[in-house]
Design an enzyme around this catalytic site. Sequence first.
Site, PDB file in Angstrom:
ATOM      1  N   ASP A 153      -9.853  -6.974  -3.106  1.00 25.20           N
ATOM      2  CA  ASP A 153      -9.652  -5.572  -2.737  1.00 25.20           C
ATOM      3  C   ASP A 153     -10.505  -4.687  -3.648  1.00 25.20           C
ATOM      4  O   ASP A 153     -11.138  -5.171  -4.594  1.00 25.20           O
ATOM      5  CB  ASP A 153      -8.164  -5.222  -2.894  1.00 25.20           C
ATOM      6  CG  ASP A 153      -7.729  -4.051  -2.027  1.00 25.20           C
ATOM      7  OD1 ASP A 153      -8.591  -3.419  -1.393  1.00 25.20           O
ATOM      8  OD2 ASP A 153      -6.511  -3.781  -1.981  1.00 25.20           O
TER       9      ASP A 153
ATOM     10  N   HIS B 288      -6.817  -6.299   1.054  1.00 19.85           N
ATOM     11  CA  HIS B 288      -5.788  -5.266   0.947  1.00 19.85           C
ATOM     12  C   HIS B 288      -4.458  -5.681   1.589  1.00 19.85           C
ATOM     13  O   HIS B 288      -3.398  -5.533   0.980  1.00 19.85           O
ATOM     14  CB  HIS B 288      -6.309  -3.966   1.587  1.00 19.85           C
ATOM     15  CG  HIS B 288      -5.466  -2.780   1.274  1.00 19.85           C
ATOM     16  ND1 HIS B 288      -5.348  -2.275  -0.006  1.00 19.85           N
ATOM     17  CD2 HIS B 288      -4.688  -2.002   2.071  1.00 19.85           C
ATOM     18  CE1 HIS B 288      -4.541  -1.223   0.014  1.00 19.85           C
ATOM     19  NE2 HIS B 288      -4.123  -1.039   1.261  1.00 19.85           N
TER      20      HIS B 288
ATOM     21  N   SER C 137       0.834  -1.202   0.000  1.00 19.63           N
ATOM     22  CA  SER C 137       0.000   0.000   0.000  1.00 19.63           C
ATOM     23  C   SER C 137       0.874   1.260   0.000  1.00 19.63           C
ATOM     24  O   SER C 137       1.621   1.476  -0.946  1.00 19.63           O
ATOM     25  CB  SER C 137      -0.973  -0.050   1.173  1.00 19.63           C
ATOM     26  OG  SER C 137      -2.026   0.860   0.983  1.00 19.63           O
TER      27      SER C 137
END
Length: 246
Positions: A192, A222, A94
Site C-alpha cells: 500500500d 489497501h 480504511s
Amino acid sequence: MLKIVPPKPFFYKGGEKAVLLLHSFTSNTIDMKKLGKYLQRNDYSCYAPLYSGHGLTAEELLTYRPSDWWQDVLNGYQFLRDEGFEKIAVIGLSLGGVFALKAGQELEINAVVTMSVPLHREASFLQNRVFHYAKGYKQLEGKKEEQINLEMNRLQNMSIDSLVEFQQLINKTMNKLALLTSPIRILYGELDEPLYKESAEVIFQSVATNKKTMKGYPNSKHLMTIGTDINDVNKDILTFLDDLTW
C-alpha cells in the site's frame, strides 16, 4: 441499461462473542464477507452495517456525510447490543478503521482491529476516489462513453462538503488516540502507499493501551480483507480475538 443490485448489511450468527465489521470508503460490505464467514466458523457473531449511499451511484453517495456513516456504525453497534451481546470487538478497514478508532474512543468496546487506516487525507484525494468509483459504476451500468463523460462533468460540479467533513473526521479521530484504552491490533499492507505504514506507527505510539500490536503484510495492498494475504490476515485477527479477556 444494467441495474446494479445494491449490497446489503449482513449478520452472521455464531457464538456469544460479537464483532462489528466496518468497510471502507466508496466500497461496501462485500469487503468484509470472507472475514465475517471465517470468524463465524470460529464461533464469533458478526454484523457489518452498510454506510448510507455506499453501493449506490457516486451522485447519491455525495448526498450523505460522515455523520450519517457514523450513525450507521452506532446503529450497527446498537443492533448487536439489542441481540444480547454485552461485549463487542470492532474491526475496520480504511474509513472503517477510522470509525473503529472512534468507536474505541467513545463506546464500550472490548477490542479494536484496524487495517489500512489513513493518518490524514485531503478532500481533493477523496474526491478523486469518488470520481474513480463513479466511472467504474457507470461502466458497470453499461452506459456509453459519451454519456459517462457528460455525467462525470456534472459530478465535478457537485459539492464536496461531505468530503471536507470526512477530512476533518480523520483529523479529529487521530487527535484523540490517547483516549483509546482497549486492546488494539494495527495492520497495514506493505504494498500500500507508505502513508499507511506511517499511520500504523503513529496509532501504535499514540493509543493509551499497553495491549497493542502492529503488523505489516508483505503481499497486501489497501483492501487487505480480499487480498493475497487474506488467510494470514484472518488467522492473525482470530488469534488476537481469541487471546482477549471477554
